[in-house]
Enzyme design. Sequence first.
Site, PDB file in Angstrom:
ATOM      1  N   ASN A 171       0.788  -1.234   0.000  1.00 43.25           N
ATOM      2  CA  ASN A 171       0.000   0.000   0.000  1.00 43.25           C
ATOM      3  C   ASN A 171       0.822   1.288   0.000  1.00 43.25           C
ATOM      4  O   ASN A 171       0.561   2.212   0.782  1.00 43.25           O
ATOM      5  CB  ASN A 171      -0.991  -0.007   1.172  1.00 43.25           C
ATOM      6  CG  ASN A 171      -2.029  -1.091   1.023  1.00 43.25           C
ATOM      7  OD1 ASN A 171      -2.371  -1.493  -0.093  1.00 43.25           O
ATOM      8  ND2 ASN A 171      -2.519  -1.613   2.135  1.00 43.25           N
ATOM      9  N   PRO A 194      -6.619   0.959  -4.277  1.00 44.96           N
ATOM     10  CA  PRO A 194      -7.248   2.089  -4.966  1.00 44.96           C
ATOM     11  C   PRO A 194      -7.824   3.142  -4.028  1.00 44.96           C
ATOM     12  O   PRO A 194      -7.957   4.305  -4.423  1.00 44.96           O
ATOM     13  CB  PRO A 194      -8.347   1.420  -5.800  1.00 44.96           C
ATOM     14  CG  PRO A 194      -7.802   0.064  -6.093  1.00 44.96           C
ATOM     15  CD  PRO A 194      -7.086  -0.334  -4.825  1.00 44.96           C
ATOM     16  N   SER A 195      -8.173   2.765  -2.797  1.00 47.43           N
ATOM     17  CA  SER A 195      -8.674   3.768  -1.855  1.00 47.43           C
ATOM     18  C   SER A 195      -7.624   4.837  -1.580  1.00 47.43           C
ATOM     19  O   SER A 195      -7.950   6.007  -1.348  1.00 47.43           O
ATOM     20  CB  SER A 195      -9.098   3.102  -0.541  1.00 47.43           C
ATOM     21  OG  SER A 195      -7.989   2.510   0.116  1.00 47.43           O
ATOM     22  N   SER A 280      -6.343  -9.529   4.523  1.00 47.01           N
ATOM     23  CA  SER A 280      -5.672  -8.238   4.403  1.00 47.01           C
ATOM     24  C   SER A 280      -4.602  -8.311   3.320  1.00 47.01           C
ATOM     25  O   SER A 280      -4.184  -9.400   2.886  1.00 47.01           O
ATOM     26  CB  SER A 280      -5.017  -7.855   5.726  1.00 47.01           C
ATOM     27  OG  SER A 280      -3.925  -8.730   6.003  1.00 47.01           O
ATOM     28  N   THR A 281      -4.133  -7.143   2.888  1.00 42.96           N
ATOM     29  CA  THR A 281      -3.053  -7.106   1.897  1.00 42.96           C
ATOM     30  C   THR A 281      -1.823  -7.835   2.421  1.00 42.96           C
ATOM     31  O   THR A 281      -1.149  -8.552   1.680  1.00 42.96           O
ATOM     32  CB  THR A 281      -2.698  -5.648   1.558  1.00 42.96           C
ATOM     33  OG1 THR A 281      -3.857  -4.987   1.049  1.00 42.96           O
ATOM     34  CG2 THR A 281      -1.588  -5.588   0.518  1.00 42.96           C
ATOM     35  N   HIS A 329     -11.024  -6.614   7.943  1.00 43.93           N
ATOM     36  CA  HIS A 329      -9.945  -7.551   8.231  1.00 43.93           C
ATOM     37  C   HIS A 329      -9.937  -7.938   9.705  1.00 43.93           C
ATOM     38  O   HIS A 329     -10.265  -7.128  10.569  1.00 43.93           O
ATOM     39  CB  HIS A 329      -8.595  -6.934   7.873  1.00 43.93           C
ATOM     40  CG  HIS A 329      -8.532  -6.394   6.472  1.00 43.93           C
ATOM     41  ND1 HIS A 329      -8.907  -7.138   5.377  1.00 43.93           N
ATOM     42  CD2 HIS A 329      -8.143  -5.184   5.998  1.00 43.93           C
ATOM     43  CE1 HIS A 329      -8.751  -6.406   4.289  1.00 43.93           C
ATOM     44  NE2 HIS A 329      -8.291  -5.222   4.642  1.00 43.93           N
TER      45      HIS A 329
END
Length: 359
Positions: A171, A194-195, A280-281, A329
């Site tokens: 991120n 994208p957020s 989560s990422t 998450h």
Amino acid sequence: MHVMRTLTLGRLFPIILLCSLCSVVIWIYHFNNNVMPQPSNGIPQKRAEKPFWRIGDNVLIAKALENYSDKWKKHEANFTRFRSLLSSKCHAVSKAVVTQNNTKLGSNVNYDGQSRKPLKVTQALFNILPKEHPFGNATWESCAVVGNGGILANSSCGEEINLAQFVIRCNLPPLDKRYEKDVGNKTNLVTANPSILLEKYSGLMERRRPFLESLRPYGQALLLLPAFSYGQNTAVSLRAFYTLEDLGSNSPLPVFLNPDYLRTLSNFWRERGLNSVRPSTGLIMASLALEICSNVHLYGFWPFSKHPYGNQPIPNHYYDNRESKKNVHSMPTEFEHLMNLHKQGVIRIHLGECQPTHN
């Protein structure tokens, strides 16, 4: 006499109750401030050498640390077994990224994060997809997956992270001189939610130079975008792609996360007891690394607000204290799964300060 005794006890009862409540309050104060009550002989008690975990999050912390040891050793059989199972279910090497090989012209892309009309793969979309998977068939010897947890602050882990053959970051975290000692500056792959593009860069609908400047520290790393998780992600991810395409070859290479891969990965972890809305990422990147790397090291993975070794408060991220979306998450539960893999010798989690490396 019996009446007198009853009356006396009746008057004393509120006093006894009040004293009991005071005692409870005093014990709670000592308990919450990690202070041991003093014995009657007046000799002060020494504080415990190890953190004295308290109620709430600290119970989760204590539970997490039960599976943790600094003296980690890879268990080759456990690693091979887990990696084989993960690969057989998720196929990251061939499916993690949308390519012309795994996504045919005219086919439909189904969003993994919401139920909506599938996106048709037009000629324009097909043309910007890479022909081959960017990971190829290569296996990197060592990979560092760098989360953004506040535990990285003052960790001195930057040099160790930079020594990994393949470095994954999450991120678009800042990598300037303020943080280099703790997080390093090497990047081979970085994700971009994208957020972040919507909040920080107005969805790339206005001036795009700030976005391009923020990508400078990542060099020519892969930029992984979840363009097909939610409908609102698609347009802004495509704008990011075209912006970088116009910049030329000295910029990160944008690629799109495959929603089919994310769907199978979510099912994989759900079968193992993880019931969050979506991984989560950090967990996605750790899972990816387990398929493409022989030795996986995690840094900045610590979902609690206190340091495991000093009990001091730490921020949510090494660069700010902004809270993550807890309704999406389940960080402590994810971390528990990762800790189990650490205990089994499959993956290594680094907590606390890193030792200086000597080449």
